[in-house]
Scaffold this active site. Structure first.
Site, PDB file in Angstrom:
ATOM      1  N   TRP A   1      -6.391   6.602   4.593  1.00 34.10           N
ATOM      2  CA  TRP A   1      -6.719   7.845   3.922  1.00 34.10           C
ATOM      3  C   TRP A   1      -7.908   8.116   3.057  1.00 34.10           C
ATOM      4  CZ3 TRP A   1      -6.279   7.596  -0.972  1.00 34.10           C
ATOM      5  CH2 TRP A   1      -5.567   6.902  -1.596  1.00 34.10           C
ATOM      6  N   ASN A   2      -8.246   6.990   2.441  1.00 34.80           N
ATOM      7  CA  ASN A   2      -9.428   7.011   1.322  1.00 34.80           C
ATOM      8  C   ASN A   2     -10.622   7.553   1.822  1.00 34.80           C
ATOM      9  OD1 ASN A   2      -9.613   4.697   2.328  1.00 34.80           O
ATOM     10  ND2 ASN A   2      -9.837   3.637   0.262  1.00 34.80           N
TER      11      ASN A   2
ATOM     12  N   CYS B   1     -11.324   0.760  -1.987  1.00 31.96           N
ATOM     13  CA  CYS B   1     -11.120  -0.602  -2.006  1.00 31.96           C
ATOM     14  C   CYS B   1     -12.039  -1.427  -2.634  1.00 31.96           C
ATOM     15  CB  CYS B   1     -11.133  -1.134  -0.476  1.00 31.96           C
ATOM     16  SG  CYS B   1     -12.647  -0.863   0.178  1.00 31.96           S
TER      17      CYS B   1
ATOM     18  N   GLU C   1     -10.331  -5.173   7.183  1.00 28.70           N
ATOM     19  CA  GLU C   1     -10.648  -4.719   6.013  1.00 28.70           C
ATOM     20  C   GLU C   1      -9.944  -4.512   4.832  1.00 28.70           C
ATOM     21  OE1 GLU C   1     -14.071  -4.781   5.420  1.00 28.70           O
ATOM     22  OE2 GLU C   1     -14.825  -5.100   7.087  1.00 28.70           O
TER      23      GLU C   1
ATOM     24  N   LYS D   1      -5.889   5.452  15.549  1.00 27.54           N
ATOM     25  CA  LYS D   1      -4.712   5.896  14.822  1.00 27.54           C
ATOM     26  C   LYS D   1      -5.123   6.351  13.460  1.00 27.54           C
ATOM     27  CE  LYS D   1      -1.397   5.051  11.995  1.00 27.54           C
ATOM     28  NZ  LYS D   1      -1.674   6.125  11.348  1.00 27.54           N
ATOM     29  N   PRO D   2      -5.725   7.657  13.036  1.00 27.34           N
ATOM     30  CA  PRO D   2      -6.038   7.667  11.569  1.00 27.34           C
ATOM     31  C   PRO D   2      -4.581   7.714  10.644  1.00 27.34           C
ATOM     32  CG  PRO D   2      -5.903   9.917  12.960  1.00 27.34           C
ATOM     33  CD  PRO D   2      -5.386   8.765  13.758  1.00 27.34           C
ATOM     34  N   ALA D   3      -4.756   7.772   9.473  1.00 30.61           N
ATOM     35  CA  ALA D   3      -3.447   7.845   8.519  1.00 30.61           C
ATOM     36  C   ALA D   3      -2.917   9.077   8.589  1.00 30.61           C
ATOM     37  CB  ALA D   3      -3.966   7.818   6.965  1.00 30.61           C
TER      38      ALA D   3
ATOM     39  N   GLU E   1      -4.121  -4.504  -7.649  1.00 26.68           N
ATOM     40  CA  GLU E   1      -4.990  -3.163  -7.398  1.00 26.68           C
ATOM     41  C   GLU E   1      -4.205  -2.009  -7.864  1.00 26.68           C
ATOM     42  OE1 GLU E   1      -5.469  -2.434  -3.040  1.00 26.68           O
ATOM     43  OE2 GLU E   1      -7.647  -1.735  -3.320  1.00 26.68           O
TER      44      GLU E   1
ATOM     45  N   GLY F   1      -7.094  -1.141   5.666  1.00 25.88           N
ATOM     46  CA  GLY F   1      -5.798  -0.723   4.891  1.00 25.88           C
ATOM     47  C   GLY F   1      -5.500  -1.873   3.972  1.00 25.88           C
ATOM     48  N   SER F   2      -4.242  -1.677   3.631  1.00 28.72           N
ATOM     49  CA  SER F   2      -3.546  -2.669   2.550  1.00 28.72           C
ATOM     50  C   SER F   2      -3.433  -4.151   3.189  1.00 28.72           C
ATOM     51  CB  SER F   2      -2.275  -2.112   2.227  1.00 28.72           C
ATOM     52  OG  SER F   2      -1.449  -2.138   3.222  1.00 28.72           O
TER      53      SER F   2
HETATM   54  P1  NAP Z   1      -1.944   1.156   4.463  1.00 34.48           P
HETATM   55  O1  NAP Z   1      -0.700   1.588   3.925  1.00 34.48           O
HETATM   56  O2  NAP Z   1      -2.139  -0.165   4.730  1.00 34.48           O
HETATM   57  O3  NAP Z   1      -2.079   2.196   5.607  1.00 34.48           O
HETATM   58  C1  NAP Z   1      -3.486   2.029   6.167  1.00 34.48           C
HETATM   59  C2  NAP Z   1      -3.355   2.588   7.876  1.00 34.48           C
HETATM   60  O4  NAP Z   1      -2.241   1.660   8.468  1.00 34.48           O
HETATM   61  C3  NAP Z   1      -2.866   3.908   8.055  1.00 34.48           C
HETATM   62  O5  NAP Z   1      -3.147   4.505   9.098  1.00 34.48           O
HETATM   63  C4  NAP Z   1      -1.253   3.690   8.045  1.00 34.48           C
HETATM   64  O6  NAP Z   1      -0.476   4.784   8.905  1.00 34.48           O
HETATM   65  C5  NAP Z   1      -1.022   2.352   8.978  1.00 34.48           C
HETATM   66  N1  NAP Z   1       0.118   1.692   8.925  1.00 34.48           N
HETATM   67  C6  NAP Z   1       0.833   1.597   7.816  1.00 34.48           C
HETATM   68  N2  NAP Z   1       1.929   0.697   8.075  1.00 34.48           N
HETATM   69  C7  NAP Z   1       1.727   0.099   9.439  1.00 34.48           C
HETATM   70  C8  NAP Z   1       2.160  -0.780  10.255  1.00 34.48           C
HETATM   71  N3  NAP Z   1       3.403  -1.356   9.699  1.00 34.48           N
HETATM   72  N4  NAP Z   1       1.660  -1.069  11.498  1.00 34.48           N
HETATM   73  C9  NAP Z   1       0.389  -0.208  11.788  1.00 34.48           C
HETATM   74  N5  NAP Z   1      -0.100   0.444  11.106  1.00 34.48           N
HETATM   75  C10 NAP Z   1       0.484   0.908   9.769  1.00 34.48           C
HETATM   76  O7  NAP Z   1      -3.298   1.313   3.322  1.00 34.48           O
HETATM   77  P2  NAP Z   1      -3.303   2.990   2.625  1.00 34.48           P
HETATM   78  O8  NAP Z   1      -2.346   2.859   1.679  1.00 34.48           O
HETATM   79  O9  NAP Z   1      -3.645   4.134   3.659  1.00 34.48           O
HETATM   80  O10 NAP Z   1      -4.911   2.605   1.991  1.00 34.48           O
HETATM   81  C11 NAP Z   1      -5.163   1.997   0.933  1.00 34.48           C
HETATM   82  C12 NAP Z   1      -5.500   0.461   1.070  1.00 34.48           C
HETATM   83  O11 NAP Z   1      -6.585   0.221   2.108  1.00 34.48           O
HETATM   84  C13 NAP Z   1      -5.780  -0.368  -0.261  1.00 34.48           C
HETATM   85  O12 NAP Z   1      -5.361  -1.565  -0.370  1.00 34.48           O
HETATM   86  C14 NAP Z   1      -7.421  -0.504   0.016  1.00 34.48           C
HETATM   87  O13 NAP Z   1      -8.031  -1.547  -0.841  1.00 34.48           O
HETATM   88  C15 NAP Z   1      -7.599  -0.746   1.454  1.00 34.48           C
HETATM   89  N6  NAP Z   1      -8.868  -0.356   2.041  1.00 34.48           N
HETATM   90  C16 NAP Z   1      -9.555  -1.186   2.278  1.00 34.48           C
HETATM   91  C17 NAP Z   1     -10.977  -0.951   2.777  1.00 34.48           C
HETATM   92  C18 NAP Z   1     -11.752  -2.077   3.241  1.00 34.48           C
HETATM   93  O14 NAP Z   1     -12.992  -1.575   3.684  1.00 34.48           O
HETATM   94  N7  NAP Z   1     -11.599  -3.311   2.834  1.00 34.48           N
HETATM   95  C19 NAP Z   1     -11.335   0.258   2.773  1.00 34.48           C
HETATM   96  C20 NAP Z   1     -10.347   1.228   2.463  1.00 34.48           C
HETATM   97  C21 NAP Z   1      -9.145   0.903   2.014  1.00 34.48           C
HETATM   98  P3  NAP Z   1       0.422   5.629   7.991  1.00 34.48           P
HETATM   99  O15 NAP Z   1      -0.657   6.591   7.495  1.00 34.48           O
HETATM  100  O16 NAP Z   1       0.990   6.343   9.174  1.00 34.48           O
HETATM  101  O17 NAP Z   1       1.318   5.189   7.307  1.00 34.48           O
END
Ligand code: NAP
Length: 481
Positions: free
Chosen positions: A153-154, A287, A253, A177-179, A384, A231-232
């Protein structure tokens, strides 16, 4: 902002990807709590249908010339540029970031499309000098196949473009699939993709409030040949495990814990500028956000005084209001996390130099905060935070600070400020990170390979390297010559 115009994206959903049932989920503006939209809540069945469409479209898409794929990416790029203001308004409404930052993100998204429209034409193989005269040996590059992509989402616009533009350029059909919190700008971008002329089934969107079910289907469906996730780290690990049954390729990522180091020989004003950028952009929800600020003793007090003065001036509020530099946090969990990090630090001897609390009783606004007297044992130095919280750690020894900076499971981005050239090279090479900002607080670019080492990820996005992640190498050997 009410009911953002998604350029008809929701009405066009069946054409874009999948059929959908009657379940719906809501999208809110985090600044106001206003309901922005209700979207179809898709699950396994719709994901499978989207994968089938992508699979059916794959061969034809891969069979186009690179120039034809490039031209469609160009078209899409131009439509995004034309609609920058609308896309930015949708982004600010659903995510909260200041409008100027949203516009800059949309431009960054467009830049990825432009870059990979150009890069699509630069897919090269190789010829190899064979060890015997009766053979010819060469390597060709081919698209990997259907790619399942999941974005956070960020940065809901630039992450979509950064992920899918190299895949499309390489000749892969995609399912995205977007957030859950920020699906609207992705929907609008996909509507523009349809207008750009991508053939039916090449780009497919799955809206869902439940990422897990969609993720499982993308990982377990054999028609999907690769997963690309941002994502995370926690979810990245899970997806990697799910992909292991089919030895499916992954690009990840993930999270970071970026150190930001200011050495005694740094230009302090430049370091303060860089720290404000690296820490507070997107309210610290990046991130590559500077998560731990290490400042050497000789310049510690000067740096902290100047930094605190700048941070106090950052205006917090609704991203649509002029002058606002920091929007709301994405949700109440984000607020609780930052509060728990502050409580832990203060409980162990940390001092609040500015900020430290919520703004107002409703909403998710938090004061930009600077903490000093921080030690490595505090949670804030280990995890983080993903919020507008800057913990400052005083250090004496240059070698020791590099060891501490590397003492983490993460390895995404690091920053440091110094002027001594010998130190610049040594520190840059010693930091165990995929990206190092030297005398700068901002380094993302479509021209550079973005990504991490250790538990921050696998693969790179952006630059010519980003394309390679979507290509397979095939070795051809012709004998009897
Ligand atoms: P997240 O909870 O991992 O969610 C990211 C995406 O994954 C969302 O679309 C989410 O869908 C989906 N998701 C969640 N649980 C899942 C599962 N069990 N199986 C498949 N998909 C799943 O992360 P976030 O809170 O949105 O984003 C923040 C994190 O992303 C931070 O740790 C940040 O550092 C990292 N990030 C990294 C980068 C990079 O380039 N390295 C860039 C941006 C962010 P839902 O929304 O439906 O839960």
């Amino acid at each position: 902002m009410k009911s953002p115009d998604l350029f008809g994206a929701i009405d066009r959903l069946p054409a874009l990807g999948a059929p959908f049932g009657r379940r719906r989920f809501e999208v809110f503006n985090p600044s106001t709590g206003e309901l922005l939209a209700e979207l179809p809540d898709m699950g396994v069945e719709e994901t499978r249908a989207a994968i089938d469409k992508a699979y059916a479209a794959q061969a034809e898409w891969a069979g186009l010339t690179a120039r034809e794929r490039s031209e469609m990416l160009w078209q899409w790029h131009q439509l995004i540029v034309t609609h920058t203001d609308d896309l930015a308004a949708i982004l600010t409404a659903e995510m909260g970031k200041p409008l100027a930052e949203a516009k800059s993100e949309v431009s960054h998204a467009a830049a990825y499309l432009q870059w990979y429209a150009e890069e699509a034409n630069r897919i090269y193989g190789e010829t190899i000098s064979a060890p015997s005269t009766d053979r010819r040996m060469l390597v060709i590059k081919q698209p990997i196949g259907v790619v399942g992509t999941i974005t956070p989402w960020n940065f809901p616009a630039s992450m979509v473009a950064r992920k899918i533009s190299p895949a499309l350029a390489a000749g892969c059909a995609i399912v995205l699939k977007p957030a859950e919190q920020t699906p609207l700008v992705a929907g609008a971008m996909f509507a523009l993709a349809a207008e750009a002329g991508f053939p039916d089934g090449v780009v497919n969107l799955v809206y869902a409030s439940e990422g897990a079910a969609v993720g499982r289907e993308l990982c377990h469906n054999p028609k999907v040949r690769k997963i690309s996730f941002t994502g995370s780290t926690e979810v990245g690990r899970l997806l990697m495990r799910q992909c292991s049954d089919q030895i499916k390729k992954v690009s990840l990522e993930l999270g970071g814990n970026a150190p930001f180091i200011v050495f005694d020989d740094a230009d302090i004003d430049a370091a303060v500028d860089g720290a404000v950028q690296a820490k507070f952009r997107n309210a610290g929800q990046t991130c590559v956000s500077a998560n731990r600020l290490y400042v050497q003793s000789g310049v510690h007090d000067e740096f902290v005084d100047k930094f605190v003065e700048r941070v106090r001036q950052l205006q917090v509020g609704d991203g649509f209001d002029p002058g606002v530099a920091i929007g709301p946090l994405i949700d109440s969990h984000a607020l609780s996390k930052i509060e728990s990090h502050i409580a832990d630090a203060v409980g162990k001897g940390g001092a609040i130099r500015c900020g430290g609390g919520r703004i107002g009783r409703d909403g998710t606004f938090f004061q930009p905060t600077v903490l000093t007297d921080i030690s490595s044992a505090m949670t804030v130095a280990q995890e983080e935070t993903f919020g507008p919280l800057a913990p400052v750690i005083r250090f004496e020894d240059a070698d020791q600070v590099v060891r501490e900076a590397n003492d983490t499971i993460y390895g995404l981005a690091a920053y440091f400020y110094a002027s001594n050239l010998k130190r610049v090279w040594r520190v840059a090479e010693a930091l165990e990170y995929g990206m190092v900002g030297i005398n700068t607080g901002r380094m993302s670019s479509e021209a550079a390979p973005f990504g991490g080492v250790k538990q921050s990820g696998i693969g790179r996005e952006g630059s010519r390297h980003g394309l390679e992640d979507y290509l397979e190498m095939k070795y051809l050997c012709m004998g009897g010559i």
